[in-house]
Structures are given as structure tokens and as C-alpha cells.
Enzyme design. Structure first.
Site, PDB file in Angstrom:
ATOM      1  N   GLU A   1       0.818  -0.986   0.137  1.00 58.90           N
ATOM      2  CA  GLU A   1      -0.011  -0.005   0.029  1.00 58.90           C
ATOM      3  C   GLU A   1       1.068   0.958   0.111  1.00 58.90           C
ATOM      4  OE1 GLU A   1      -2.552  -1.813   3.371  1.00 58.90           O
ATOM      5  OE2 GLU A   1      -4.193  -1.177   2.243  1.00 58.90           O
TER       6      GLU A   1
ATOM      7  N   GLU B   1      -3.923  -9.680   3.549  1.00 60.97           N
ATOM      8  CA  GLU B   1      -4.452  -9.274   4.793  1.00 60.97           C
ATOM      9  C   GLU B   1      -5.506 -10.397   5.337  1.00 60.97           C
ATOM     10  OE1 GLU B   1      -3.387  -7.077   2.830  1.00 60.97           O
ATOM     11  OE2 GLU B   1      -2.828  -5.328   3.793  1.00 60.97           O
TER      12      GLU B   1
HETATM   13  N1  3HC Z   1       4.337  -7.420  12.158  1.00 60.65           N
HETATM   14  C1  3HC Z   1       4.895  -7.822  13.114  1.00 60.65           C
HETATM   15  N2  3HC Z   1       5.651  -8.979  13.424  1.00 60.65           N
HETATM   16  C2  3HC Z   1       5.952  -9.781  12.032  1.00 60.65           C
HETATM   17  C3  3HC Z   1       5.239  -9.210  10.921  1.00 60.65           C
HETATM   18  C4  3HC Z   1       4.473  -8.149  10.974  1.00 60.65           C
HETATM   19  N3  3HC Z   1       3.756  -7.557   9.912  1.00 60.65           N
HETATM   20  N4  3HC Z   1       5.718 -10.149   9.881  1.00 60.65           N
HETATM   21  C5  3HC Z   1       6.563 -10.795  10.558  1.00 60.65           C
HETATM   22  N5  3HC Z   1       6.698 -10.663  11.866  1.00 60.65           N
HETATM   23  C6  3HC Z   1       7.564 -11.224  12.754  1.00 60.65           C
HETATM   24  C7  3HC Z   1       7.210 -12.683  13.056  1.00 60.65           C
HETATM   25  O1  3HC Z   1       6.425 -12.849  13.758  1.00 60.65           O
HETATM   26  C8  3HC Z   1       8.535 -13.308  13.257  1.00 60.65           C
HETATM   27  O2  3HC Z   1       8.786 -12.831  14.574  1.00 60.65           O
HETATM   28  P1  3HC Z   1       9.573 -13.957  15.473  1.00 60.65           P
HETATM   29  O3  3HC Z   1      11.159 -14.226  14.978  1.00 60.65           O
HETATM   30  O4  3HC Z   1       9.570 -13.259  16.936  1.00 60.65           O
HETATM   31  O5  3HC Z   1       8.820 -15.312  15.864  1.00 60.65           O
HETATM   32  C9  3HC Z   1       9.644 -12.440  12.529  1.00 60.65           C
HETATM   33  O6  3HC Z   1       9.033 -11.311  12.164  1.00 60.65           O
HETATM   34  C10 3HC Z   1      10.152 -13.276  11.451  1.00 60.65           C
HETATM   35  O7  3HC Z   1       8.767 -13.635  10.627  1.00 60.65           O
HETATM   36  P2  3HC Z   1       8.717 -15.236   9.722  1.00 60.65           P
HETATM   37  O8  3HC Z   1       9.345 -15.955  10.731  1.00 60.65           O
HETATM   38  O9  3HC Z   1       7.652 -15.088   9.145  1.00 60.65           O
HETATM   39  O10 3HC Z   1       9.821 -14.755   8.566  1.00 60.65           O
HETATM   40  P3  3HC Z   1       9.785 -15.131   6.995  1.00 60.65           P
HETATM   41  O11 3HC Z   1      11.195 -14.658   6.645  1.00 60.65           O
HETATM   42  O12 3HC Z   1       9.565 -16.384   7.044  1.00 60.65           O
HETATM   43  O13 3HC Z   1       8.744 -14.603   6.359  1.00 60.65           O
HETATM   44  C11 3HC Z   1       7.311 -12.451   5.674  1.00 60.65           C
HETATM   45  C12 3HC Z   1       8.693 -12.988   6.112  1.00 60.65           C
HETATM   46  C13 3HC Z   1       7.060 -13.042   4.292  1.00 60.65           C
HETATM   47  C14 3HC Z   1       7.124 -11.040   5.651  1.00 60.65           C
HETATM   48  C15 3HC Z   1       6.192 -13.206   6.939  1.00 60.65           C
HETATM   49  O14 3HC Z   1       6.752 -12.709   8.064  1.00 60.65           O
HETATM   50  C16 3HC Z   1       4.706 -12.800   6.607  1.00 60.65           C
HETATM   51  O15 3HC Z   1       4.060 -13.330   5.677  1.00 60.65           O
HETATM   52  N6  3HC Z   1       4.619 -11.533   7.599  1.00 60.65           N
HETATM   53  C17 3HC Z   1       2.979 -11.115   7.656  1.00 60.65           C
HETATM   54  C18 3HC Z   1       3.054 -10.134   6.527  1.00 60.65           C
HETATM   55  C19 3HC Z   1       1.483  -9.561   6.302  1.00 60.65           C
HETATM   56  O16 3HC Z   1       0.514 -10.438   6.616  1.00 60.65           O
HETATM   57  N7  3HC Z   1       1.436  -8.480   6.139  1.00 60.65           N
HETATM   58  C20 3HC Z   1       0.251  -7.703   6.190  1.00 60.65           C
HETATM   59  C21 3HC Z   1      -0.117  -7.190   7.667  1.00 60.65           C
HETATM   60  S1  3HC Z   1      -1.677  -6.616   7.713  1.00 60.65           S
HETATM   61  C22 3HC Z   1      -1.665  -5.104   6.942  1.00 60.65           C
HETATM   62  O17 3HC Z   1      -0.688  -4.775   6.503  1.00 60.65           O
HETATM   63  C23 3HC Z   1      -2.877  -4.420   7.295  1.00 60.65           C
HETATM   64  C24 3HC Z   1      -2.711  -2.900   6.535  1.00 60.65           C
HETATM   65  O18 3HC Z   1      -3.586  -3.255   5.140  1.00 60.65           O
HETATM   66  C25 3HC Z   1      -3.554  -1.893   7.007  1.00 60.65           C
END
Ligand code: 3HC
Ligand code: NAI
Length: 695
Positions: free
Chosen positions: A104, A124
């Protein structure tokens, strides 16, 4: 500037977000971005800005840990609007991934460059929400409604290359340095006199048949609401001016934020990441596992061998005779061919596996160099012990001896060898090359580096690994045996298996328990009951109807008939009145006067049984934390993800209320319905299972 750096490089302001590990858009990052954009507006040295991310990706989206807490200013939508309103052009330079709020931000910028292979997605809905910082309004303006709907309602990312084709990305960057690619593109834009180009100024996109879209989404949602609400927000983009569309998106976003589904899905997200955190393996290096042995090439052995081969490991599979070894090879070849059809591997990779990586053989000699051997022979202690004696004889020192047993005592197997510290349970689920769950069964003497190796192997195979202790059925099958009994009792008391399946599918399960029996094979349940017969209590109530079906040879899908009838080629069963008669006879034999059940009572009994046994599994230390049990059921048992798992469901219902249910059910059957002491204690102290996740 803390987490957001601002530097000027030859008329280009470079704004870099560094918030390891995923550059989540926390309050401090949002504030930093806002300040940077403000500074850029008045910076006479800079004519264009580039936003990029430090580390392995651009921006991973909103900070999920802030969800459910009071909002902290500045909000992400405001910051993105501020970027879009910049009077000088802003470029987003994406590498690794731009996800959710991260994409975004990129769409709020005026131009986008992405390095080849970068992932662009709005995941999301997987967290029970929708893109709430303009994504539902800007994405359809950039790529059209159809592509936007596909990305937003599935949550699946596309590549930078596909992004260029779709009109989301303006330029594919070369090399591995996003910042350099961003600066180069910015300079090119400056040279060409490029102006600001707000995405919000693009005319509203053309509508599609949204009623049809909604009907399709609802048909496959199994109760999950986010995708449908997200599609509503996209529809708003087609009929409202931009600012009003943003307001409608916000309104819909807030309704999803308030649902228990959002809480359940975010619980699942963090539970899956907590599961590999084991104090016993912190800092412990895994042993090598490049060469895997598999003993037995039946249902499980062939699947495990397929999974290991697909992960690039060398596999030696041992069967009892050549014909069985050949059959196993055929099964693995079929599995690989199916993988080619699904786009998981190429024909060249399959050929390389079959010629160089996979040996199917008779005799243990081929295992003298193996690093880790997984036994998947018949579920019989004597047979297993013979196999482990052979393994003990041929395997090199330091090799790991694993069993895929479903129920047998891993301590007893370990004790039968001269090296119990090297023995572990690796409980795969069928089909092993597809199912995500792997229970890592740690026996009393298993060495920590053997546990570390099991987790490393699980990761390599793409599995979700969960630590389990030794007991009959470990975490999943043990709890399953218990709630399955509750379902059988309801059948004996008057509910039809079909009503039970329907009630649980409506609750959100992928399948009901009797559909699962038909899939797994009624012989499996029969054998389990036979095995436990010796330990049966006089007050146990046997599901004699299930035995009757078994004796008729109705073993489920594989015989075309179980609880359901499967017409030629169909995997969807239809009800069988004869089964109802068999059930009625079983009730009469047991002297039961059948009564009616509501769907609601069916769910209450099933879930109370699950949560209660889950509490026992926890108290005995079979599972490390409640969220590990949740992960087992999400990854292996078709539990509705949006409910977060059984223990999270217990918390959502309130443990007092689950306990009250158990006490009520115990009034009819105080032999089966005994509340777990841990459940009683938590309810008494007003605590949740989640409080144990955090301790
Ligand atoms: N917020 C906070 N913490 C997050 C996070 C996030 N968005 N994404 C990942 N983390 C944390 C994980 O909990 C993990 O923490 P830990 O080491 O303490 O367990 C650490 O970051 C590493 O994450 P992964 O183990 O998942 O790392 P990978 O390298 O395997 O994957 C990733 C990276 C693809 C970015 C994956 O973490 C992921 O899919 N994250 C979520 C992405 C997501 O859903 N984003 C959308 C959020 S909602 C949003 O943006 C709303 C908006 O529209 C208003
Ligand atoms: P299966 O009957 O399909 O396969 C067992 C295979 O082992 C047969 O091909 C047999 O020839 C071979 N075998 C037997 N003794 C052998 C020996 N001494 N040396 C070499 N090969 C030998 O059984 P399945 O279903 O694959 O189960 C295997 C194990 O996996 C069991 O312990 C079972 O409990 C467990 N398991 C089964 C699951 C399932 O859904 N089928 C799920 C998870 C675990």
C-alpha cells in the site's frame, strides 16, 4: 531519525526503513516516514524521493502486534495519503517483498520499481482483515478489478514480473540493490521531467458482476468472512469517488478488526511462528541429514520418500522384497508426476530424482552411509523392534533412527536399541508429501541435537513441526481419539453420523468425523479399537455400529462404501439409509432410547471433549504450550483456521463455559465426562490457555 533514514544523493532524497526483521510499519516507522516526507517537501536539495527498505525485504506490512490495541497516530492511511499528496514525485523501490501495508505504501508512491523475483501481495484476508490503507481503492485503479480481486481475496502474492505485466510496477530493476535501482530510476524520471502521478487521481475502475463474485467467495468461505468483505471494499472503488472509497474501506476494515475471526487468524499466525521455539535446541547445531533412509514403502513410506526427494535429499527406501520395492518406486513416480501437474516440479527434476537421488531396494546394506532413517513399517511393536535391531547393526555412529509410528511407545522402541539418545519419533500425516504437519516425538533419552535435526529436517521438507511427548497418539491422535468418542456417543444416543458431519462442517471443519473415517479407512479405527480392547473399562461405550460396518467390508472411500456411498469415481459420498438402520440396531442392542440433538449441542459436546483432552495433554507435558495444540489441529486435522485452533476456541468461549458444559454432560455420563484438573484450575483463577502461551 531512528528507524527511518533520510539522505540526499544528487537531487534524490533516499528514505530507508530499517526495522528488522521484516520492516513492519510500526508506529515509530510510520512517524519516521511521515517526518521524512515532510522534510522532503521543503528540502530544496531534493527534487524526487525514493522509499526503500533495508535488509531482506521492502516492507512486510502493518505491525501485527499492534492489532487489537488502541490505535497510535499517525495511522498508516494518513501517512500513505501524505506520500501520495507530495508535491514532488516519490518512487518506491521494492526488493524481497512488499506485503499488505508495504504494498500500500508502494501504491501511494507515484512510481514503482521492483527487483526481479520480488513478491507483491496483500495477504490481509489471511489475518481476517482487508487492505486497510487504501489498497482496496488503489490496487483496482492500477491493475483493474479482476486482478485486484484475485490478489485481495486470495491474499496470494504475485511476482515483480507479473506486477509489471499487470501495471502495478513501472519498471523491473536489474541487479540486487533496490536502493541503487530506485535512485537510477529516479534520475531517469527527473531527466524526463516526470511529474507527480497520484494513484488516487486515476478514474474509478470498471465494475464486474460483483453478485457473482460474492456468490463464489461465499461458497468456498466455510464461514470465513474477510474475503467477502474485502470484495465489498473493491466494489466501492468502482462506484465511489476516491476519498469516499477510502472512507468506506476504513469502515469495513474496522468491522473486520473487531471480529473474533481476526483474533483467531492472528493467533494462528503467531502460534505457527512460536512452535519452533524450543528452549532445548537454542544454540544446538543439527546433525547432517543429506542422506535419508526410509524403511517400508507403503502409504507412508512412499509419501515420506517423495517429500524428502522433493526437498533435494538423497533417499534410500528399503522394502521386504523386490516387488514391494518396485511398487514403492511406482508410487513415488506417480506422486512426482502429480507434482508436475500442480506445477511443483519440472520433468527434468523428476528425472534427476529417479535416476540419481532415489534408490528403492531390499536389504539394509544401502543404509551404511545414511544420516537419518525413518521407519514406516506395519504398526506392530515386534516388527518395529526387528527393524530397529537391523538399523542399530548397520547405521554409522551418529546416525538418527526415527519412527513414524502413530501410537506405539517410542521410549520402548528406543530402549530396544544400543543408542536410545539417537532415537526419535517423526510422525508424518497422510499423504506425507502433501500434509504440512509433522509431530516430532521426543522420547525420554532423545539427545537435543537429534531434536534440532528433526526440526531442521521438517523445515527443509516445508513442514510445520510440533514437539510432542510420548503417549498413546501423541498430541493429535490422542485428542482425536477422545473427541471422536464423544461423536460416537452422540450417534449411540440418537444423532445421525450425517447430522454430526453437517454440524461440524458448518462450524468450519474441512470434514466431519465420519467423512474423515471414510477417507482414512474404517479398518484403521477398527484396528485401534482392537488394540485398546484389553485396556477397556466396563463403562466404556463401544461404537458397535462402526464394527458392524467394518465386518461388512465397508471400509470407506477405498471400497466405495463406508458411512457414505461413493459412486464410481466420486470422492463425495451420499447418505446410506442402510447405515442408519445399522446405527438404529446398535442403539437398540445397547438399550438406548434415541433422542434428538441440535447442531449446536453437537458442536458443544465435540468441542468440550477436544478442549478437555487438550488440557490433559498440556498438563502431562505432551504439548509444550496450548498454541502448539492449536497448530497441530490447524495443520493436520482441518480445524477452521479462523477459529485459531481448539485451545484458542476454548478461550474465546470462556473456560468457565466449557467447564459448565462438561459438568452438564457428566450428569448423564460421569465416566466419560471428567473435567481436566488444569481446565478447572484455569477457570477458577479466571485465566485463559493463552496465559500459558505467554508464560
Ligand atoms: N508485524 C509484526 N511482526 C511480524 C510481521 C508483521 N507484519 N511479519 C512478521 N513478523 C515477525 C514474525 O512474528 C517473526 O517474529 P519472531 O522471529 O519473533 O517469531 C519475524 O517477524 C520473522 O517472521 P517470519 O518467521 O514469518 O519470517 P519469514 O522470513 O519466514 O517471512 C514474511 C517473512 C513473508 C514477511 C512473513 O513474516 C509474513 O508473511 N508476514 C506477515 C505479512 C503480512 O501479513 N502483512 C500484512 C499485515 S496486515 C496490514 O498490512 C494491514 C494494512 O492493510 C493496514
Ligand atoms: P502400509 O501397510 O501401507 O505400509 C507398510 C509397508 O512396510 C509395507 O509396504 C510393507 O511391505 C513394509 N514392511 C513391513 N515390514 C517391513 C520390513 N521389515 N522391512 C521393510 N519393509 C517392511 O502402512 P502405512 O499406512 O504406510 O503405515 C506405516 C506406519 O506409519 C505405521 O506405523 C503407521 O501407524 C504409521 N502411520 C500411518 C498413517 C496412515 O495414515 N496410514 C499416518 C501416520 C503414521
Amino acid at each position: 531519525m531512528g528507524l527511518v533514514a533520510y539522505e540526499v544523493e544528487g537531487k534524490v532524497a533516499v528514505v530507508t526503513v530499517s526495522n528488522a526483521p521484516v520492516n513492519a510499519l510500526s508506529q515509530a516507522v510510520r512517524a519516521g516516514l511521515s517526518e521524512a516526507i515532510e522534510r522532503f517537501q521543503s528540502d530544496a536539495e531534493a527534487d524526487i524521493a525514493v522509499i526503500c527498505g533495508a535488509g531482506r525485504l521492502f516492507l512486510g506490512g502493518a505491525d501485527i502486534t499492534e492489532f487489537g490495541k488502541p490505535p497510535m497516530s499517525p495511522g498508516l492511511p494518513e501517512v500513505i495519503n501524505q506520500i501520495e499528496a507530495s508535491t514532488k514525485p516519490v518512487v518506491a523501490a521494492v526488493h524481497g517483498a512488499a506485503l499488505g501495508g508495504g504494498l500500500e505504501v508502494a501504491m501511494g508512491a507515484h512510481y514503482r520499481v521492483a527487483l526481479a523475483g520480488a513478491k507483491l501481495g496483500v495477504p490481509e484476508v489471511k489475518l481476517g482483515i482487508l487492505p486497510g490503507a487504501g489498497g482496496t481503492q488503489r490496487l483496482p485503479r492500477l491493475v483493474g478489478v479482476e486482478t485486484a480481486l484475485s490478489m485481495i481475496t486470495s491474499g496470494a502474492p504475485i511476482t515483480a514480473e507479473a506486477g509489471v505485466e499487470a501495471g502495478l510496477i513501472d519498471k523491473l530493476g536489474v541487479g540486487g540493490d533496490a536502493r541503487a535501482a530506485g535512485v537510477a530510476y529516479a534520475q531517469e524520471l527527473l531527466a524526463g521531467g516526470a511529474a507527480v502521478r497520484p494513484t488516487g487521481a486515476i478514474a474509478p475502475p470498471e465494475a464486474v458482476d460483483f453478485a457473482a463474485v460474492q456468490a463464489k467467495l461465499k461458497a468456498k468461505a466455510r464461514g470465513e468472512v474477510a474475503a467477502s468483505v474485502a470484495a465489498e471494499a473493491v466494489e466501492a472503488a468502482t462506484r465511489l469517488p476516491f476519498a469516499e472509497g477510502l472512507a468506506e474501506e476504513r469502515r469495513l476494515f474496522m468491522t473486520l478488526m473487531d471480529t473474533p475471526q481476526r483474533a483467531g487468524l492472528i493467533h494462528a499466525f503467531f502460534a505457527e511462528r512460536a512452535v519452533a521455539k524450543l528452549p532445548e535446541i537454542v544454540g544446538v547445531a543439527p546433525r547432517k541429514f543429506g542422506h535419508i533412509g526410509v524403511i517400508g514403502g507403503g502409504t507412508m513410506g512412499a509419501g515420506i520418500a517423495t517429500s524428502a526427494a522433493l526437498a533435494g535429499l538423497v533417499v534410500t527406501l528399503v522394502e521386504r522384497e523386490q516387488a514391494a520395492a518396485d511398487t514403492a518406486r511406482d508410487t513415488i513416480t506417480r506422486n512426482l508426476n502429480a507434482g508436475i501437474k500442480r506445477g511443483k516440479l519440472s520433468e527434468a527434476t523428476r528425472d534427476a530424482i529417479l535416476s540419481d537421488k532415489l534408490v528403492t531396494t531390499v536389504g539394509y546394506e544401502g543404509l551404511s552411509q545414511a544420516d537419518l532413517v525413518i521407519e514406516a513399517v506395519f504398526e506392530n511393536m515386534e516388527v518395529k523392534k526387528q527393524v530397529f535391531a537391523e538399523l542399530d547393526r548397520v547405521l554409522p555412529a551418529g546416525a538418527i533412527l526415527a519412527t513414524n509410528t502413530s501410537y506405539l511407545d517410542v521410549d520402548e522402541i528406543a530402549a530396544s536399541t544400543s543408542r536410545p539418545a539417537d532415537v526419535i519419533g517423526l510422525h508424518f500425516f497422510s499423504p506425507a508429501h502433501i500434509m504440512k504437519l509433522l509431530e516430532v516425538v521426543v522420547a525420554g533419552k532423545t539427545a537435543p541435537d537429534v531434536v534440532a535435526t528433526a526440526f531442521a529436517l521438517g523445515k527443509r521438507l516445508g513442514k510445520t513441526s510440533v514437539r510432542a511427548g510420548v503417549c498413546d497418539g501423541f498430541i493429535g491422535n490422542r485428542i482425536l481419539a477422545h473427541y471422536r468418542t464423544a461423536a460416537d456417543h452422540m450417534v449411540l444416543d440418537g444423532a445421525s453420523p450425517y447430522q454430526i458431519d453437517k454440524a461440524l462442517v458448518e462450524f468450519g471443519f474441512a470434514m466431519g468425523p465420519y467423512q474423515v473415517s471414510d477417507l482414512a479407512g474404517l479398518d484403521i479405527g477398527y484396528m485401534t479399537r482392537q488394540r485398546k480392547l484389553a485396556d477397556a473399562h466396563p463403562r466404556d461405550r463401544a461404537p458397535t455400529f462402526a464394527d458392524a460396518l467394518y465386518h461388512k467390508g465397508w471400509l470407506g472411500q477405498k471400497t466405495g462404501h463406508g458411512y457414505y456411498i461413493y459412486d464410481e469415481g466420486s470422492r463425495v459420498g451420499r447418505k446410506d439409509p442402510e447405515v442408519e438402520e445399522i446405527v438404529a440396531q446398535a442403539r437398540a442392542d445397547a438399550g438406548v432410547t434415541p433422542r434428538a440433538f441440535t447442531d449446536e449441542e453437537i458442536v458443544r459436546r465435540y468441542m468440550a471433549a477436544m478442549v478437555n483432552e487438550g488440557a490433559r495433554v498440556l498438563a502431562e507435558g505432551i504439548a509444550q504450550r496450548p498454541s502448539d495444540i492449536d497448530v497441530v489441529f490447524l495443520a493436520g486435522y482441518g480445524f477452521p483456521r479462523w477459529r485459531g485452533g481448539p485451545m484458542q476456541h476454548g478461550d474465546a468461549q470462556g473456560l468457565e463455559s466449557i467447564l459448565a458444559d462438561i459438568r452438564e454432560f457428566a450428569e448423564q455420563d460421569d465416566h466419560y465426562w471428567k473435567s481436566a484438573p488444569l481446565l478447572e484450575q484455569l477457570a477458577r483463577e479466571g485465566r485463559s490457555f493463552d496465559s500459558l502461551n505467554k508464560s
